[in-house]
Design a protein around this motif. Structure first.
Motif, PDB file in Angstrom:
ATOM      1  N   ARG A  16      -5.466   4.537  -4.125  1.00 38.87           N
ATOM      2  CA  ARG A  16      -4.564   5.243  -5.040  1.00 38.87           C
ATOM      3  C   ARG A  16      -3.295   5.685  -4.309  1.00 38.87           C
ATOM      4  O   ARG A  16      -2.181   5.493  -4.812  1.00 38.87           O
ATOM      5  CB  ARG A  16      -5.274   6.457  -5.637  1.00 38.87           C
ATOM      6  N   ALA A  17      -3.472   6.267  -3.123  1.00 35.31           N
ATOM      7  CA  ALA A  17      -2.304   6.672  -2.339  1.00 35.31           C
ATOM      8  C   ALA A  17      -1.505   5.458  -1.891  1.00 35.31           C
ATOM      9  O   ALA A  17      -0.275   5.518  -1.803  1.00 35.31           O
ATOM     10  CB  ALA A  17      -2.752   7.489  -1.125  1.00 35.31           C
ATOM     11  N   PHE A  18      -2.198   4.345  -1.626  1.00 31.13           N
ATOM     12  CA  PHE A  18      -1.508   3.107  -1.245  1.00 31.13           C
ATOM     13  C   PHE A  18      -0.576   2.642  -2.361  1.00 31.13           C
ATOM     14  O   PHE A  18       0.587   2.311  -2.125  1.00 31.13           O
ATOM     15  CB  PHE A  18      -2.546   2.026  -0.936  1.00 31.13           C
ATOM     16  N   THR A  58       4.858   2.049  -4.481  1.00 32.13           N
ATOM     17  CA  THR A  58       5.730   2.249  -5.634  1.00 32.13           C
ATOM     18  C   THR A  58       6.891   3.166  -5.281  1.00 32.13           C
ATOM     19  O   THR A  58       8.040   2.907  -5.648  1.00 32.13           O
ATOM     20  CB  THR A  58       4.945   2.851  -6.808  1.00 32.13           C
ATOM     21  N   LEU A  84      -8.194   4.726   0.269  1.00 33.84           N
ATOM     22  CA  LEU A  84      -6.771   5.065   0.160  1.00 33.84           C
ATOM     23  C   LEU A  84      -6.030   4.239  -0.888  1.00 33.84           C
ATOM     24  O   LEU A  84      -4.799   4.243  -0.903  1.00 33.84           O
ATOM     25  CB  LEU A  84      -6.093   4.858   1.528  1.00 33.84           C
ATOM     26  N   ARG A 113       3.105  11.868   2.150  1.00 33.26           N
ATOM     27  CA  ARG A 113       1.707  11.511   2.403  1.00 33.26           C
ATOM     28  C   ARG A 113       1.327  10.160   1.799  1.00 33.26           C
ATOM     29  O   ARG A 113       0.588   9.381   2.405  1.00 33.26           O
ATOM     30  CB  ARG A 113       0.789  12.595   1.848  1.00 33.26           C
ATOM     31  N   ALA A 114       1.837   9.857   0.605  1.00 37.38           N
ATOM     32  CA  ALA A 114       1.499   8.578  -0.032  1.00 37.38           C
ATOM     33  C   ALA A 114       2.056   7.407   0.765  1.00 37.38           C
ATOM     34  O   ALA A 114       1.399   6.377   0.920  1.00 37.38           O
ATOM     35  CB  ALA A 114       2.038   8.546  -1.457  1.00 37.38           C
ATOM     36  N   THR A 115       3.279   7.569   1.290  1.00 33.50           N
ATOM     37  CA  THR A 115       3.874   6.508   2.102  1.00 33.50           C
ATOM     38  C   THR A 115       3.096   6.319   3.397  1.00 33.50           C
ATOM     39  O   THR A 115       2.870   5.188   3.844  1.00 33.50           O
ATOM     40  CB  THR A 115       5.342   6.839   2.427  1.00 33.50           C
ATOM     41  N   GLU A 168       0.678   4.474  -4.798  1.00 30.71           N
ATOM     42  CA  GLU A 168       1.773   5.437  -4.946  1.00 30.71           C
ATOM     43  C   GLU A 168       2.805   5.272  -3.842  1.00 30.71           C
ATOM     44  O   GLU A 168       4.008   5.375  -4.100  1.00 30.71           O
ATOM     45  CB  GLU A 168       1.201   6.854  -4.921  1.00 30.71           C
ATOM     46  N   GLY A 169       2.351   5.040  -2.618  1.00 26.20           N
ATOM     47  CA  GLY A 169       3.292   4.886  -1.509  1.00 26.20           C
ATOM     48  C   GLY A 169       4.150   3.646  -1.637  1.00 26.20           C
ATOM     49  O   GLY A 169       5.356   3.689  -1.396  1.00 26.20           O
ATOM     50  N   ALA A 213      -0.070   6.904   3.763  1.00 27.24           N
ATOM     51  CA  ALA A 213      -1.322   6.250   3.396  1.00 27.24           C
ATOM     52  C   ALA A 213      -1.122   4.752   3.224  1.00 27.24           C
ATOM     53  O   ALA A 213      -1.935   3.942   3.703  1.00 27.24           O
ATOM     54  CB  ALA A 213      -1.870   6.865   2.108  1.00 27.24           C
ATOM     55  N   ALA A 214      -0.035   4.358   2.546  1.00 31.93           N
ATOM     56  CA  ALA A 214       0.253   2.934   2.361  1.00 31.93           C
ATOM     57  C   ALA A 214       0.480   2.244   3.703  1.00 31.93           C
ATOM     58  O   ALA A 214      -0.052   1.155   3.959  1.00 31.93           O
ATOM     59  CB  ALA A 214       1.474   2.760   1.464  1.00 31.93           C
TER      60      ALA A 214
END
Length: 269
Positions: A258-260, A265, A256, A187-189, A262-263, A191-192
């Motif tokens: 925060r998820a961006f 990273t 997005l 999901r994080a990827t 994480e994705g 979102a990014a």
């Protein structure tokens, strides 16, 4: 106390650069409320001309149509890019082989070809197929990019292959594994990738300007370009148009962010 004093120059340095970074956004928002003369005079305080600027903007340009076409192009491009590029990235890594590595190298080399070199052949291709002034002509060249495929491929390297083997033993199909296991895990990827793709599609100017010949299909970047190309430019209304065009991308990123992080990273790891 000594540690705080030691870090003071760093804080001052970061504060100065933060002010420089935020100032263009502040000036754009303030200018949207001022008259054209006040904008040219670099007035830094809010004015009372916001409603008049909006009336001038909608009187000279079809703002609703431009927002609609930009939204349709950006949303469709984002959704289709996430689908196709995640499938490709999944396949490149989960079904890894030397041949796929060579193909990935070719895709990465394609990133070095400037768009201007392929723009004319693309236009001829879409013109021959009667796709001028169509949403398909805008989004098709951008729904699959080497960068997003690489992003999903790198993120897939952290995906536990043991889960795949267990799911296959349980009788799940590859499509079911992708939809029920891989997609929620990444999901994080997603979102990014969504932030990157939406912002690029929303701000895309050159290709829509070439392929959308009829002004009725103009997007927000095209509206801003047309608005500022006259003999006399209303800079107050122009800055309001720029502000309106900037808001969707800003909202998407803020929602997005925060998820961006994480994705991005996770993909780098």
């Amino acid at each position: 106390m000594t540690k705080k004093l030691r870090n003071a120059p760093a804080y001052i340095f970061l504060t100065i650069f933060a002010v420089f970074s935020v100032f263009p956004l502040y000036f754009m928002m303030v200018s949207a409320t001022n008259t054209s003369q006040e904008v040219l005079g670099s007035k830094l305080l809010p004015g009372t001309n916001l409603l008049e600027n909006f009336n001038n903007l909608v009187a000279q340009q079809d703002l609703g149509s431009a927002l609609y076409h930009s939204a349709v192009n950006a949303i469709l491009t984002t959704v289709l890019s996430l689908i196709f590029c995640s499938f490709a990235g999944y396949g490149f890594e989960i079904y890894h082989s030397k041949g796929k590595d060579r193909l990935m190298a070719v895709l990465l080399l394609a990133m070095m070809i400037p768009f201007a070199a392929t723009m004319i052949p693309l236009f001829q291709l879409f013109a021959q197929n009667g796709l001028i002034n169509s949403t398909a002509a805008v989004i098709l060249p951008t729904i699959s990019t080497p960068f997003l495929i690489l992003l999903f491929r790198q993120a897939s390297r952290n995906f536990p292959h043991e889960i795949l083997e267990a799911a296959r033993l349980d009788g799940l199909s590859e499509i079911a594994i992708f939809a029920r296991i891989y997609l929620p895990t990444m999901r994080a990827t997603y979102a990014a990738a969504a932030v990157i793709t939406f912002m690029a599609a929303w701000n895309n100017f050159l290709w829509p300007k070439v392929i959308l010949v009829d002004s009725a299909y103009q997007t927000m970047p095209m509206l801003i370009s047309n608005f500022s190309s006259g003999y006399v430019t209303d800079y107050g209304a122009l800055m309001l148009a720029v502000l309106i065009a900037s808001l969707p991308a800003m909202v998407i990123f803020l929602v997005l962010q925060r998820a961006f992080a994480e994705g991005i990273t996770g993909a780098i790891k």
